[in-house]
Design a protein around this motif. Structure first.
Motif, short mmCIF file in Angstrom:
data_model
loop_
_atom_site.label_atom_id
_atom_site.label_comp_id
_atom_site.label_asym_id
_atom_site.label_seq_id
_atom_site.Cartn_x
_atom_site.Cartn_y
_atom_site.Cartn_z
N GLU A 26 98.35 113.94 -27.69
CA GLU A 26 99.53 114.37 -26.94
C GLU A 26 99.73 113.54 -25.67
N ARG A 27 98.73 112.78 -25.24
CA ARG A 27 98.85 111.93 -24.05
C ARG A 27 99.20 110.49 -24.41
N SER A 28 99.43 110.18 -25.67
CA SER A 28 99.57 108.80 -26.11
C SER A 28 100.95 108.18 -25.88
N ALA A 29 101.96 108.98 -25.59
CA ALA A 29 103.31 108.45 -25.40
C ALA A 29 103.33 107.47 -24.22
N GLY A 30 103.81 106.27 -24.47
CA GLY A 30 103.93 105.26 -23.42
C GLY A 30 102.63 104.59 -23.04
N VAL A 31 101.54 104.88 -23.75
CA VAL A 31 100.25 104.28 -23.43
C VAL A 31 100.10 102.94 -24.15
N TYR A 32 99.57 101.96 -23.42
CA TYR A 32 99.25 100.66 -24.00
C TYR A 32 97.74 100.47 -23.91
N ALA A 33 97.12 100.12 -25.02
CA ALA A 33 95.67 99.88 -25.04
C ALA A 33 95.40 98.43 -24.66
N ALA A 34 94.45 98.24 -23.75
CA ALA A 34 94.04 96.89 -23.32
C ALA A 34 92.98 96.38 -24.29
N ILE A 35 93.27 95.23 -24.92
CA ILE A 35 92.39 94.68 -25.95
C ILE A 35 92.03 93.24 -25.59
N VAL A 36 90.74 92.91 -25.72
CA VAL A 36 90.28 91.53 -25.54
C VAL A 36 90.60 90.81 -26.86
N MET A 37 91.68 90.05 -26.87
CA MET A 37 92.16 89.43 -28.10
C MET A 37 91.31 88.27 -28.59
N ILE A 38 90.51 87.69 -27.72
CA ILE A 38 89.69 86.55 -28.15
C ILE A 38 88.27 86.98 -28.50
N ASP A 39 88.09 88.28 -28.72
CA ASP A 39 86.79 88.83 -29.12
C ASP A 39 86.46 88.34 -30.53
N PRO A 40 85.40 87.55 -30.68
CA PRO A 40 85.08 87.03 -32.01
C PRO A 40 84.42 88.06 -32.93
N PHE A 41 84.07 89.24 -32.40
CA PHE A 41 83.35 90.23 -33.18
C PHE A 41 84.21 91.41 -33.63
N ALA A 42 85.43 91.50 -33.16
CA ALA A 42 86.27 92.68 -33.42
C ALA A 42 86.68 92.78 -34.88
N CYS A 43 86.77 94.01 -35.35
CA CYS A 43 87.34 94.28 -36.67
C CYS A 43 88.76 94.79 -36.41
N TRP A 44 89.71 93.89 -36.54
CA TRP A 44 91.09 94.17 -36.11
C TRP A 44 91.74 95.28 -36.92
#
Length: 166
Positions: A26-44
Motif C-alpha cells: 500500500e506504500r508503493s505508489a510513486g516509489v522508485y527503487a534504487a538499483i545498482v545497474m552495473i552489478d555483475p551478480f544481480a539476477c535481473w
C-alpha cells in the motif's frame, strides 16, 4: 569505486530484494527503487519479479555508473553507462517507469532517446551527494526548464555530511 569495492561485502541489490519482501504494497505508489545497474551478480528477472510483487513500478539507476566508474584520469568510463542504459531499456520493456541518474545533467540526450516514454525524469547526482548521510529524507529539486519534455531534478539531502569524530 567505493560502491563497486563493497559489492563482495554488501550486495546492494540483494539488500533491496530482501527489504522488498516485507515492503507494504500500500506504500508503493510513486516509489522508485534504487538499483545498482552495473552489478555483475544481480539476477535481473528475480529483481523485476520482486519489484512487481511489491507494487513498485519505478526504478532509478543509483548510484549512476557515470559517478562510480572512473578512469585513472577521473573521466567517466562509458562502458558502464552503456550497460546501465541496456538494463534500463530492459526494465522499460517490462513497463517500469524510469528515473535516469547521472552526474552530468547536460549529457542526457542518449537516455532520453533510448528510454522514450518510460523516462519520467532525469536526476543529477553530483559527486558530493555521495557524502550525504543516508536518512529518512532526500529531496529532489527542479533543475530543468518548466514545460520541458523530461523533468530534470537535482539530488539534495536534508542533512549535511557529518564531520568525522575524533
Amino acid at each position: 569505486m567505493l560502491v563497486m569495492a563493497t559489492l563482495p561485502i554488501i550486495d546492494w541489490n540483494d539488500c533491496l530484494l530482501r527489504d522488498l519482501r516485507t515492503f507494504p504494497k500500500e506504500r508503493s505508489a510513486g516509489v522508485y527503487a534504487a538499483i545498482v545497474m552495473i552489478d555483475p551478480f544481480a539476477c535481473w528477472e528475480d529483481l523485476a519479479d520482486v519489484l512487481k510483487q511489491a507494487g513498485i513500478m519505478g526504478i532509478i539507476n543509483f548510484p549512476p555508473a557515470s559517478l562510480i566508474e572512473r578512469s585513472t584520469t577521473g573521466m567517466p568510463i562509458e562502458s558502464g553507462q552503456e550497460i546501465e542504459l541496456r538494463r534500463l531499456e530492459w526494465f522499460a520493456s517490462l513497463d517500469f517507469r524510469i528515473l535516469f541518474a547521472t552526474d552530468d545533467i547536460s549529457e542526457t540526450a542518449t537516455a532520453e532517446r533510448r528510454l522514450g516514454s518510460h523516462l519520467t525524469g532525469i536526476v543529477q547526482v553530483p559527486e558530493e551527494a555521495l557524502k550525504f548521510v543516508i536518512g529518512d529524507r532526500v529531496d529532489l529539486v527542479s533543475a530543468g526548464k518548466r514545460g520541458a519534455p523530461v523533468a530534470k531534478f537535482a539530488l539534495l539531502s536534508g542533512t549535511k555530511p557529518q564531520a568525522r569524530k575524533k
